[in-house]
Design an enzyme around this catalytic site. Structure first.
Site, PDB file in Angstrom:
ATOM      1  CE  LYS A   1      28.445  -3.185  43.591  1.00 44.74           C
ATOM      2  NZ  LYS A   1      27.330  -2.272  43.340  1.00 44.74           N
TER       3      LYS A   1
ATOM      4  CE  LYS B   1      31.248  -6.577  36.918  1.00 47.43           C
ATOM      5  NZ  LYS B   1      29.916  -6.388  37.293  1.00 47.43           N
TER       6      LYS B   1
ATOM      7  CE  LYS C   1      29.418   3.072  35.661  1.00 45.85           C
ATOM      8  NZ  LYS C   1      28.052   3.127  36.188  1.00 45.85           N
TER       9      LYS C   1
HETATM   10  P1  AMP Z   1      26.855  -0.408  36.517  1.00 49.33           P
HETATM   11  O1  AMP Z   1      28.135   0.103  35.963  1.00 49.33           O
HETATM   12  O2  AMP Z   1      27.082  -1.451  37.582  1.00 49.33           O
HETATM   13  O3  AMP Z   1      25.879   0.661  36.928  1.00 49.33           O
HETATM   14  O4  AMP Z   1      26.153  -1.226  35.339  1.00 49.33           O
HETATM   15  C1  AMP Z   1      25.296  -0.647  34.375  1.00 49.33           C
HETATM   16  C2  AMP Z   1      24.935  -1.653  33.305  1.00 49.33           C
HETATM   17  O5  AMP Z   1      26.103  -2.051  32.574  1.00 49.33           O
HETATM   18  C3  AMP Z   1      24.301  -2.961  33.830  1.00 49.33           C
HETATM   19  O6  AMP Z   1      23.296  -3.391  32.937  1.00 49.33           O
HETATM   20  C4  AMP Z   1      25.450  -3.923  33.816  1.00 49.33           C
HETATM   21  O7  AMP Z   1      25.034  -5.264  33.682  1.00 49.33           O
HETATM   22  C5  AMP Z   1      26.245  -3.464  32.592  1.00 49.33           C
HETATM   23  N1  AMP Z   1      27.676  -3.775  32.727  1.00 49.33           N
HETATM   24  C6  AMP Z   1      28.530  -3.292  33.657  1.00 49.33           C
HETATM   25  N2  AMP Z   1      29.781  -3.777  33.467  1.00 49.33           N
HETATM   26  C7  AMP Z   1      29.707  -4.593  32.384  1.00 49.33           C
HETATM   27  C8  AMP Z   1      30.674  -5.398  31.670  1.00 49.33           C
HETATM   28  N3  AMP Z   1      31.957  -5.452  32.033  1.00 49.33           N
HETATM   29  N4  AMP Z   1      30.240  -6.091  30.594  1.00 49.33           N
HETATM   30  C9  AMP Z   1      28.950  -6.045  30.206  1.00 49.33           C
HETATM   31  N5  AMP Z   1      27.993  -5.317  30.827  1.00 49.33           N
HETATM   32  C10 AMP Z   1      28.358  -4.602  31.900  1.00 49.33           C
END
Ligand code: AMP
Ligand code: TRP
Length: 336
Positions: A113, A199, A202
């Protein structure tokens, strides 16, 4: 026997996508009746990168409503907003003072990041995993269901626990409980629609790279129609030369509810032109009930507010007790 405790959270930055759903929230829902669950919207984490104050509150409500729409059941689970429980910030400060700086500098997500952001990386971004540790430890969580990318942060949380217990606990009387990650084999790493080696995220500037839970059917169709594939006929799992193929088949498996074996047999001779409509239909059908439920929750703001108010009360009760325990162990005079 008392149930084990689960805690997890998602940041209110934009919409939730299939990675968040398949990697994290789906697991929360599947396991919730076995555990005593706490799910928070981690809005303090959301400001570790530049954020928009005009949308933060609305995004926080959206995520809480999506938790409910995806099937989080208040009979088993508590939903709350991280910033509503001030013990999170306070424990993070105490943990900061026992966490070595180089542990934080070594975190993969921080390095990625920080690199992406270039200038003006905040101290908060470096400190992000310590706040996450506070989220988990305040509730004495046994299990933390997350996607693969968060594993390192949970390992760090365990290291912080060991260090704090070693320095401030008595033998056989630890101050904090060590949590374990709960990561599913399938869906733990959903990849981008435009690049099967990255991956789904967002923060990807292209919205075409992800399917959001609230995307309307025609947009889902467009995204799948345009997603990256390869020129090979016959669709197979687990070919390292074909990351997009593996990702799209995995999405189809998870969204259709079929087994991996059945999908492998169904798709082994297919071309993309035949497969894509199947994936579109599975995605639209899977998301439809979630979208309908989301709408009905958002139509009744008073209900959502009452859920978050009750959630805050329950969370605060437990969090304040843990905070008091930690402050006592660190030698603070406790307010009477
Ligand atoms: P975040 O969007 O970073 O707040 O992530 C929220 C949750 O979604 C966390 O448990 C991440 O590990 C999971 N997560 C985010 N992106 C992915 C992805 N591409 N594949 C699987 N899990 C994800
Ligand atoms: N860091 C997590 C993510 O980006 C979100 C998060 C914050 C979290 N606090 C948490 C996840 C506590 C699990 C437990 O995905």
């Amino acid at each position: 026997m008392t149930k084990q405790r689960v805690l997890s959270g998602v940041q209110p930055t934009g919409n939730l996508h299939l990675g968040n759903y398949l990697g994290a929230i789906r697991n929360w829902v599947a396991g919730q009746s076995q555990y005593d669950n706490f799910f928070c919207v981690v809005d303090l984490h959301a400001i570790t990168v530049p954020h928009n104050p005009a949308t933060l509150a609305a995004d926080t409500y959206t995520i809480a409503a999506l938790y409910l729409a995806c099937g989080i059941d208040l009979q088993y689970s508590t939903i709350f907003v991280q910033s509503h429980v001030s013990a999170h910030s306070e424990l993070a400060w105490l943990l900061n003072c026992i966490t070595p700086l180089n542990w934080l500098q070594d975190m993969i997500q921080f390095k990625e990041k920080a690199l992406k952001q270039g200038q003006n990386v905040s101290a908060g971004l470096l400190d992000y995993p310590v706040l996450m540790a506070a989220d988990i430890l305040l509730y004495d969580a046994d299990k933390v269901p997350v996607g693969e990318d968060q594993k390192q942060h949970i390992e760090l949380t365990r290291d912080i626990v060991d260090r704090l217990n070693h320095q401030f606990g008595k033998p056989n009387q630890p101050v904090l409980k060590s949590p374990a990650p709960l990561i599913l084999a399938e869906g733990a790493r959903v990849m981008s629609l435009t690049d099967g080696t990255k991956k789904m995220s967002k923060s990807d500037p292209s919205d075409m790279s992800r399917i959001n839970l609230l995307d309307p059917p025609d947009l889902i169709q467009t995204k799948i129609k345009k997603c990256k594939t390869d020129p090979v006929r016959g669709l197979v799992f687990d070919d390292p030369e074909r990351p997009e193929c593996n990702n799209l088949l995995t999405l189809y498996t998870l969204l259709s509810g079929k087994s991996k074996q059945d999908v492998a047999i169904e798709c082994v001779e297919m071309g993309w032109g035949q497969f894509k409509p199947l994936l579109m239909d599975a995605a639209i059908a899977h998301l439809k009930p979630i979208q309908d439920k989301y709408q009905s929750i958002m139509d009744d703001k008073g209900y959502l507010e009452s859920v978050l108010r009750d959630g805050r009360e329950k969370a605060e009760d437990i969090a304040n007790q843990t905070l008091r325990r930690v402050k006592g162990a660190l030698g603070y005079s406790l307010p009477l």
